[in-house]
Write a protein that holds these residues in place. Structure first.
Motif: not given
Lengths: 322, 338
Positions: A239-247
Motif C-alpha cells: 500500500g501507500r507508505v503512509a497508510d501501511v506505517l500508520e495502519r
C-alpha cells in the motif's frame, strides 16, 4: 493511473532445487511499479526480497529457477527473453545497485574505463561522448572534481564514494527502472543520508522508477511512495507508505513496526515478535507467519488469498489487525 | 575534567586516554627511510585524550561513525588493548592494582560482547565449551560441574540448555548473539562492553536481544557501555549518551537531554540523519563531506571541515569539552560566543 504500469510482477515463484529439497525463496509475489515511482520492498533476511530483485533482472542461476509467474516490463514478459534480448535490457533499461559496490566495480580498472564500457555496450557513440556521459553521471550523484575521480581506481575511494560510483554506472544509460538492493546498509548514517538525498533527487529529475530493497522500514518511510512487505518468500501486504506505517493490516507488519525502538517507551521492554523465521525448506502450505502470530487460528493452515481491504491496499491474511 | 556520573565514585573511570596505532615499516620502507626518501611510520590517532566515567548500574551509550574510535575505547575498557597514554580506574583504583591473583574477580568484572555473532564464536567449539571454558579456567566452577553451570547460564539468556552440545553453525543469528552474551555472563561480570551487539540482527530479532539486555540489567544490576551507531537503539537503552568524532568526545549528556537539546553541530547533524518511522516523505538534507582519515585528522576542531558554523578559530584551536548545563558536556567554540 490509467497508463499501464512500467513493471508488473504477477504471481512470481522462484524456487531453488537443492539436494535437501525445494527451497521456495519467492512464492507467489505480485506488485506493480509505475513510471517515476519509488517502491520499498521490505523484509527480514530470508524473506526473498533480494531474490525477487534478482528474478526481475534474470540474475537467477541454477539450482534456482523461476517456476511460475510473469514479469511484464513495458509490455514485454521478461521471463521469456533470450540472452540477446536480456543484453539490451540489463544495464540499459533496468539497472541494479548492489549492497556491496565492489560487486559492481572491477578493482583493477579505472573508473572511466568501467563507466565508458557500460555506455559503449548499449549506445553507438564515440569514446569522447561516452566519457562526457560518464563525467555527467558522476556529477549527478554528487561527486566533486569528476575529471580527477574518473582517472582513479576503486580502492582510492571510500565506501560511500564507491557506492556513488556504482549508482553513477546504474544511471549512465538513463534506465527506466533501477533495482537497489540495500545500497546504504553498510554505510554510516551521515553518508546514508547523502546517498538517499542523491537518489531521491535523481529519480525526481529523470522520472526513473526505483525498487529499494531493504530490511529497514525507517529508510522506506522517508523515501518511498509505495511499500511491499514480504515474509518467508511470500507477499504479506502492500500500500501507500503512509497508510501501511500508520495502519498496518498484517500482524507481521504490525509486529515489525512495533518493534522499532523509537515506537516504544524509552527503557521499557520492546514489543517483540516471538520465535524466529521458519526454514524455507520445511515450509508447508498455509500462512508462514502463523507460528509466531498472536491472531492465528486453525484456519491459517490454509493459504489466505490476496484481498483488497481498502483502495490501494493489498493483503494476504485471514485476520487483519483491526 | 571528567563526565559526571550519577554516583560520587564512578565504577569505571577513564582519564585522558589516548591510543595510537603505528604501522610497522616493511624492509623497503625502512631502507627508504634510512636514505631519507620514504616517509616515517604512519600513525593512526584512534583516541585523543578521552575522559569518561560510568557509574554503577548506569547504561552509557557510545555513538559515532566508523573510524571514530568507539570500538577502540571499548576494547581499552575491556583490557583487550592497552592505552598509549592515560589512566583507567576501576572502583577508584587504577587497573594496575588488580593484577594480583586475589583480585581475579575484579579483573573479570568487565566483559565484552562482540558485534559479529558469526566471527566471534570459534566454529570448532561446542557451545558448552564456548560458554564453560572461562569459568573453569578461572576456577569459578569445578570442571565436573561445568555442564550444569553452562545449562544455568544458557537459561538465563533464553537458550534451550539441551542445545549445549551443538556447534555455532547450527544456530541462527539471534541465538548466536545470545551465546555471545552467555559467554560474557559466565564469569559473573558487573560491567558489559557491548560493541554493536545488535547491529547484525534483523529488526524482530534485534528487539528480542535488546529486551534481553534490559532484563539482565534489572536482574543482575549490570552496568553497560553500549557502543552503537544506531541512535534509535541507544536512545531506547541508555541513561547517558556520549558522542565521539574522530577520536574525541564531542558531547556527553543525559539521554533525554541529548535528544531534546543537542548542542554540538555534529550531534545535531547525526540526529537529523536518523531515518524515522514517521510516514512523511521528507527531503534529506545531508551534512557535507565524509569523516576524514584518522591518519591525518584536520587541525583544531576535527569537525570543522564539515561544520556549517565553522569559524577561523575552529581551524586553529581544538575546543575543550566543558559543561554547558548541569551534566551536559560539549566541545564547541560556539558555546563561548554569546
Amino acid at each position: 493511473m490509467s497508463a499501464p504500469p512500467l513493471l508488473q510482477v504477477d504471481g512470481l515463484r522462484m524456487h531453488f532445487f537443492t539436494k535437501a529439497g525445494v527451497v521456495k525463496a519467492v512464492d507467489d509475489v505480485s506488485f506493480t511499479v509505475d513510471r517515476g515511482e519509488i517502491l520499498g520492498l521490505v523484509g527480514e533476511s530470508g524473506s526473498g526480497k533480494s531474490m525477487t530483485g534478482y528474478s526481475i533482472l534474470g540474475l537467477v542461476d541454477a539450482p534456482g529457477r523461476i517456476v511460475d509467474g510473469r514479469i511484464v516490463f513495458d509490455g514485454t514478459d521478461l521471463t521469456r527473453l533470450d540472452a540477446a534480448a536480456w543484453r539490451r535490457i540489463r544495464g540499459n533499461r533496468i539497472a541494479m545497485i548492489f549492497q556491496d559496490p565492489m560487486m559492481t566495480l572491477n578493482p583493477v580498472l579505472r573508473i572511466d574505463t568501467q563507466i565508458v564500457e557500460a555506455v559503449l555496450a548499449h549506445a553507438d557513440v564515440s569514446r569522447e561522448s561516452a566519457l562526457a556521459r560518464a563525467r555527467e553521471a558522476l556529477v549527478r550523484v554528487g561527486i566533486a572534481s569528476p575529471d580527477e575521480r574518473l582517472r582513479a581506481y576503486p580502492h582510492q575511494f571510500s565506501g560511500g564514494m564507491r557506492q556513488r560510483v556504482a549508482i553513477a554506472i546504474a544511471l549512465v544509460n538513463g534506465p527506466d527502472l533501477i533495482i537497489a538492493d540495500e545500497p546504504t546498509t553498510a554505510l554510516d548514517v551521515t553518508i546514508q543520508g547523502q546517498i538517499l538525498f542523491e537518489m531521491q533527487k535523481v529519480c525526481r529529475e529523470s522520472g526513473t522508477a526505483l525498487i529499494w530493497i531493504t530490511h529497514d522500514l525507517s529508510v522506506i518511510a522517508g523515501l518511498a511512495d509505495e511499500v511491499c512487505v514480504m515474509y518467508a518468500g511470500r507477499f504479506v501486504e502492500s500500500g501507500r507508505v503512509a497508510d501501511v506505517l500508520e495502519r498496518p493490516l498484517h500482524p507481521y507488519s504490525r509486529g515489525l513496526i512495533d518493534s522499532v525502538p523509537s515506537r516504544n517507551e524509552r527503557g521499557r521492554p520492546l514489543h517483540q515478535i516471538p520465535g524466529m523465521t521458519p526454514s524455507l525448506l520445511s515450509l508447508g502450505p498455509g500462512c508462514p507467519f502463523r507460528e509466531r502470530c498472536s491472531e492465528a487460528t486453525p484456519r491459517c493452515a490454509e493459504s489466505p488469498a490476496i484481498t483488497e481491504p481498502a483502495p490501494g491496499r493489498r493483503l494476504r491474511c485471514f485476520h487483519p489487525v483491526p | 575534567m571528567s563526565a559526571a556520573g550519577p554516583s560520587p565514585v564512578p565504577l569505571l573511570e577513564l582519564r585522558g586516554i589516548s591510543k595510537q596505532f603505528s604501522s610497522r615499516l616493511d624492509i623497503a620502507a625502512r631502507i627508504a627511510a634510512r636514505l631519507g626518501a620514504g616517509a616515517g611510520p604512519q600513525t593512526v590517532h584512534a583516541l585523543d585524550g578521552v575522559d569518561l566515567s560510568v557509574g554503577a548500574g548506569e547504561v552509557v551509550g557510545l555513538v559515532g561513525e566508523s573510524g571514530c574510535g568507539k570500538s577502540t575505547l571499548g576494547r581499552i575498557v575491556a583490557r583487550i588493548l592497552e592505552p598509549s597514554r592515560g589512566e583507567r580506574r576501576w572502583k577508584d583504583r587504577p587497573y594496575s592494582d588488580y593484577e594480583s591473583p586475589a583480585s581475579r574477580a575484579e579483573r573479570l568484572a568487565v566483559q565484552m560482547v562482540f558485534q559479529d555473532p558469526f566471527a566471534s564464536l570459534n566454529p570448532r567449539m561446542r557451545i558448552v565449551d564456548v560458554i564453560g571454558e572461562a569459568p573453569v579456567v578461572h576456577g569459578l566452577v569445578p570442571a565436573r560441574e561445568r555442564d550444569r553451570y553452562v545449562a544455568e547460564v544458557m537459561e538465563r539468556v533464553g537458550l534451550d540448555a539441551s542445545l549445549a552440545k551443538r556447534f555455532p553453525h547450527q544456530f541462527s543469528g539471534g541465538q548466536r548473539s545470545r551465546i555471545g552474551i552467555a559467554r560474557a555472563l559466565a564469569v559473573n561480570p558487573r560491567f558489559l562492553v557491548c560493541d554493536e551487539a545488535v547491529a547484525a540482527l534483523d529488526v524482530s530479532i534485534q528487539a528480542q536481544v535488546l529486551n534481553l539486555f534490559i532484563r539482565l540489567r534489572e536482574e543482575f544490576g549490570l552496568t553497560y557501555l553500549f557502543i552503537s551507531h544506531d541512535l534509535g537503539v541507544v536512545r531506547h537503552l541508555s541513561d547517558r549518551v556520549v558522542i565521539m568524532y574522530l577520536g574525541r568526545i564531542v558531547e556527553s549528556a543525559d539521554s533525554q537531554e541529548v535528544f531534546a537539546r543537542p548542542n554540538h553541530p555534529y550531534t545535531q547533524a547525526l540526529l537529523a540523519e536518523i531515518p524515522r518511522l514517521e510516514a512523511t516523505k521528507r527531503a534529506y538534507i545531508p551534512i557535507k563531506g565524509e569523516i576524514p582519515s584518522p591518519l591525518a585528522p584536520p587541525g583544531g576542531c576535527h569537525f570543522h571541515p564539515r561544520c556549517p558554523h565553522a569559524m577561523p578559530r575552529c581551524q586553529a584551536e581544538a575546543p575543550r569539552l566543558r559543561e554547558i548545563a548541569p551534566g551536559h558536556l560539549s566541545a564547541c567554540h560556539l558555546n563561548d560566543t554569546p
